[in-house]
Design an enzyme around this catalytic site. Sequence first.
Site, PDB file in Angstrom:
ATOM      1  N   TYR A  63       0.831  -1.211   0.000  1.00  0.00           N
ATOM      2  CA  TYR A  63       0.000   0.000   0.000  1.00  0.00           C
ATOM      3  C   TYR A  63       0.862   1.257   0.000  1.00  0.00           C
ATOM      4  CZ  TYR A  63      -3.279   3.568   1.608  1.00  0.00           C
ATOM      5  OH  TYR A  63      -4.028   4.719   1.729  1.00  0.00           O
ATOM      6  N   LYS A  67       1.433   3.827  -3.217  1.00  0.00           N
ATOM      7  CA  LYS A  67       1.067   5.242  -3.050  1.00  0.00           C
ATOM      8  C   LYS A  67       2.225   6.137  -3.473  1.00  0.00           C
ATOM      9  CE  LYS A  67      -3.162   5.756  -1.414  1.00  0.00           C
ATOM     10  NZ  LYS A  67      -4.153   6.638  -2.041  1.00  0.00           N
TER      11      LYS A  67
END
Length: 186
Positions: A63, A67
């Site tokens: 994650y 990002k």
Amino acid sequence: MKNLEVFIHVSTAFAYCNRKHIEEVVYPPPVDPKKLIDSLEWMDDGLVNDITPKLIGDRPNTYTYTKALAEYIVQQEGAKLNVAIIRPSIVGASWKEPFPGWIDNFNGPSGLFIAAGKGILRTMRASNNAVADLIPVDVVINATIAAAWYSGVNSPGLPHNFAAPPAWPNNWSDPPTPPTLVLTCP
């Protein structure tokens, strides 16, 4: 989109959690995102799982890694656009709007709070000194609107990075205190 005045990208305060000091900049990724995407297209799931730890390096998960890659792509592809990047921490239930405690899902900390409130979750291993790095969803939305307005009015055509709205700096055993909204920009 001929009349686009501002492009807002919502990232996370944890995109660069592998760094000791994080500035309001987009750091170059360890790998070219376009080359990575091209490589992943021909790999099977087993090979992707095998190389993932090497790809993410010292980041805790995919994650935060993706990002950071997305921020870089937005910066590169949006070089001619008026871009603002917002980096909130963990988004939680609302502070005031539309009403205190509003949430539309049970993801993240909201699920824990609901499970504890219903008596399903009775204990949880945690440190009383650990910071509950939560930011209410309405504070994030208001900061996003303010960032779009600021970018559109003050510097059309220039990229901006806005600091994340500060989280509620509480530990898990303290009652929550209201956040202070601070926007900084170049």
